[in-house]
Scaffold this active site. Structure first.
Site, PDB file in Angstrom:
ATOM      1  N   GLY A  20      11.683 -50.703 -25.074  1.00  0.00           N
ATOM      2  CA  GLY A  20      12.250 -49.426 -25.579  1.00  0.00           C
ATOM      3  C   GLY A  20      11.901 -48.388 -24.645  1.00  0.00           C
ATOM      4  O   GLY A  20      11.696 -47.241 -24.951  1.00  0.00           O
ATOM      5  N   ASN A  22      13.833 -47.200 -22.021  1.00  0.00           N
ATOM      6  CA  ASN A  22      14.999 -46.071 -22.044  1.00  0.00           C
ATOM      7  C   ASN A  22      15.028 -45.378 -23.318  1.00  0.00           C
ATOM      8  O   ASN A  22      15.398 -44.163 -23.377  1.00  0.00           O
ATOM      9  CB  ASN A  22      16.103 -47.065 -21.726  1.00  0.00           C
ATOM     10  N   MET A  95      20.267 -56.560 -27.178  1.00  0.00           N
ATOM     11  CA  MET A  95      20.686 -57.826 -26.731  1.00  0.00           C
ATOM     12  C   MET A  95      21.732 -58.468 -27.593  1.00  0.00           C
ATOM     13  O   MET A  95      22.221 -59.835 -27.446  1.00  0.00           O
ATOM     14  CB  MET A  95      19.440 -58.718 -26.775  1.00  0.00           C
ATOM     15  N   ILE A  97      25.694 -58.489 -29.088  1.00  0.00           N
ATOM     16  CA  ILE A  97      27.186 -58.056 -28.733  1.00  0.00           C
ATOM     17  C   ILE A  97      27.994 -57.671 -29.843  1.00  0.00           C
ATOM     18  O   ILE A  97      28.136 -58.110 -30.843  1.00  0.00           O
ATOM     19  CB  ILE A  97      27.820 -59.199 -27.734  1.00  0.00           C
ATOM     20  N   LEU A  98      28.403 -56.336 -29.774  1.00  0.00           N
ATOM     21  CA  LEU A  98      28.844 -55.572 -30.858  1.00  0.00           C
ATOM     22  C   LEU A  98      30.273 -56.190 -30.970  1.00  0.00           C
ATOM     23  O   LEU A  98      31.154 -56.453 -29.957  1.00  0.00           O
ATOM     24  CB  LEU A  98      28.665 -54.182 -30.834  1.00  0.00           C
ATOM     25  N   ASN A 112      26.115 -47.707 -22.461  1.00  0.00           N
ATOM     26  CA  ASN A 112      25.403 -48.772 -22.338  1.00  0.00           C
ATOM     27  C   ASN A 112      24.719 -48.721 -20.971  1.00  0.00           C
ATOM     28  O   ASN A 112      25.337 -48.082 -20.089  1.00  0.00           O
ATOM     29  CB  ASN A 112      25.693 -50.088 -22.512  1.00  0.00           C
ATOM     30  N   HIS A 114      22.918 -51.112 -17.922  1.00  0.00           N
ATOM     31  CA  HIS A 114      22.689 -52.319 -17.193  1.00  0.00           C
ATOM     32  C   HIS A 114      22.039 -52.116 -16.047  1.00  0.00           C
ATOM     33  O   HIS A 114      22.300 -51.292 -15.135  1.00  0.00           O
ATOM     34  CB  HIS A 114      24.116 -52.940 -17.174  1.00  0.00           C
ATOM     35  N   ASP A 150      29.641 -55.664 -20.288  1.00  0.00           N
ATOM     36  CA  ASP A 150      29.166 -54.960 -19.251  1.00  0.00           C
ATOM     37  C   ASP A 150      30.498 -54.801 -18.566  1.00  0.00           C
ATOM     38  O   ASP A 150      30.510 -54.482 -17.225  1.00  0.00           O
ATOM     39  CB  ASP A 150      28.156 -55.818 -18.286  1.00  0.00           C
ATOM     40  N   GLU A 179      16.666 -45.752 -14.076  1.00  0.00           N
ATOM     41  CA  GLU A 179      17.554 -46.106 -15.231  1.00  0.00           C
ATOM     42  C   GLU A 179      17.061 -45.022 -16.238  1.00  0.00           C
ATOM     43  O   GLU A 179      17.944 -44.181 -16.950  1.00  0.00           O
ATOM     44  CB  GLU A 179      17.127 -47.302 -16.295  1.00  0.00           C
TER      45      GLU A 179
HETATM   46  C1  GRF Z   1      16.696 -52.147 -19.090  1.00  0.00           C
HETATM   47  O1  GRF Z   1      16.589 -52.828 -17.604  1.00  0.00           O
HETATM   48  C2  GRF Z   1      18.285 -52.118 -19.276  1.00  0.00           C
HETATM   49  O2  GRF Z   1      18.910 -51.644 -18.236  1.00  0.00           O
HETATM   50  C3  GRF Z   1      18.713 -53.493 -19.960  1.00  0.00           C
HETATM   51  O3  GRF Z   1      17.508 -54.120 -20.670  1.00  0.00           O
HETATM   52  C4  GRF Z   1      16.357 -53.169 -20.148  1.00  0.00           C
HETATM   53  C5  GRF Z   1      15.905 -52.678 -21.263  1.00  0.00           C
HETATM   54  O4  GRF Z   1      14.394 -51.955 -21.108  1.00  0.00           O
HETATM   55  N1  GRF Z   1      19.816 -53.622 -20.483  1.00  0.00           N
HETATM   56  P1  GRF Z   1      13.848 -51.012 -22.095  1.00  0.00           P
HETATM   57  O5  GRF Z   1      13.757 -51.845 -23.551  1.00  0.00           O
HETATM   58  O6  GRF Z   1      14.558 -49.722 -22.297  1.00  0.00           O
HETATM   59  O7  GRF Z   1      12.433 -50.731 -21.463  1.00  0.00           O
END
Ligand code: GRF
Length: 193
Positions: A20, A22, A95, A97-98, A112, A114, A150, A179
């Site tokens: 988490g 992000n 993780m 897929i919707l 999203n 990636h 993606d 990110e």
């Molecule tokens: C990130 O690298 C994101 O791009 C990918 O999963 C990772 C999640 O990291 N989809 P976090 O849970 O936000 O630390």
């Protein structure tokens, strides 16, 4: 995107499965003056996701759904998102897929992030595959979510240079730093700000 900002912030939910980081960076962004969004809800398919701690720290409502029965979980999810007036969804390390049906209900309002320069390296184990192919650059992408993994329209990307010494984990860390900056920028872009 058809969302009006005005004075009111756009009520946003973040979907996570793990650390988490992000999610945390989006919360921080949401609290700045320039943010057009508020983070009002977090969803996880994993009750043990470390990122759920931020829900407690920042007093954000949460919902855990195991997605074993995707149909049922999504039904419950749609109803709880509606009850909380959620207008936008940011997937951040989510993780699952919707389904097409779920995506349709939030058409053009699900983003999203990636950890690759899409359309290269869709899917899992990105950093290892990038290193195996001796790429000189990797990076991250924020994109709209459509029914294919993606593959939705790209909003913003940031390149990261790979050094000879990089390992899967050092590259992941480098990309993650970018990110955290890219996701807020992409949200501003989507909302024409
Ligand atoms: C990130 O690298 C994101 O791009 C990918 O999963 C990772 C999640 O990291 N989809 P976090 O849970 O936000 O630390």
């Amino acid at each position: 995107m058809g969302l009006s900002t005005g004075y009111r912030k756009i009520r946003t939910a973040v979907f996570i499965s793990g650390t988490g980081s992000n999610f945390k960076s989006l919360i921080k962004f949401s609290k700045t003056n320039k943010s057009p969004i508020s983070i009002d809800f977090v969803v996880s398919n994993n009750s043990k996701a470390k990122g759920l701690n931020y829900a407690k720290i920042y007093n954000i409502k949460k919902k855990v759904l195991n997605f074993k029965n995707k149909n049922l979980s999504e039904k419950k999810l749609l109803s709880v998102l509606k009850a909380n007036n959620i207008e936008m969804i940011c997937l951040a390390g989510f993780m699952k897929i919707l389904s097409k049906n779920f995506i349709k209900k939030f058409k053009g309002k699900i983003l999203n992030i990636h950890p690759s320069l899409l359309p290269k390296y869709k899917g899992l184990n990105t950093h290892q595959r990038v290193l195996n192919n001796k790429e000189k650059y990797s990076g991250c992408t924020v994109h709209f979510v459509n029914a294919r993994l993606d593959s939705g329209k790209i909003i913003l990307q940031k390149k990261v240079k790979i050094s000879k010494k990089d390992t899967k984990s050092s590259l992941a860390k480098k990309v993650l730093v970018q990110e955290h900056k890219l996701y807020p920028k992409a949200i501003l872009k989507v909302l024409n700000l």
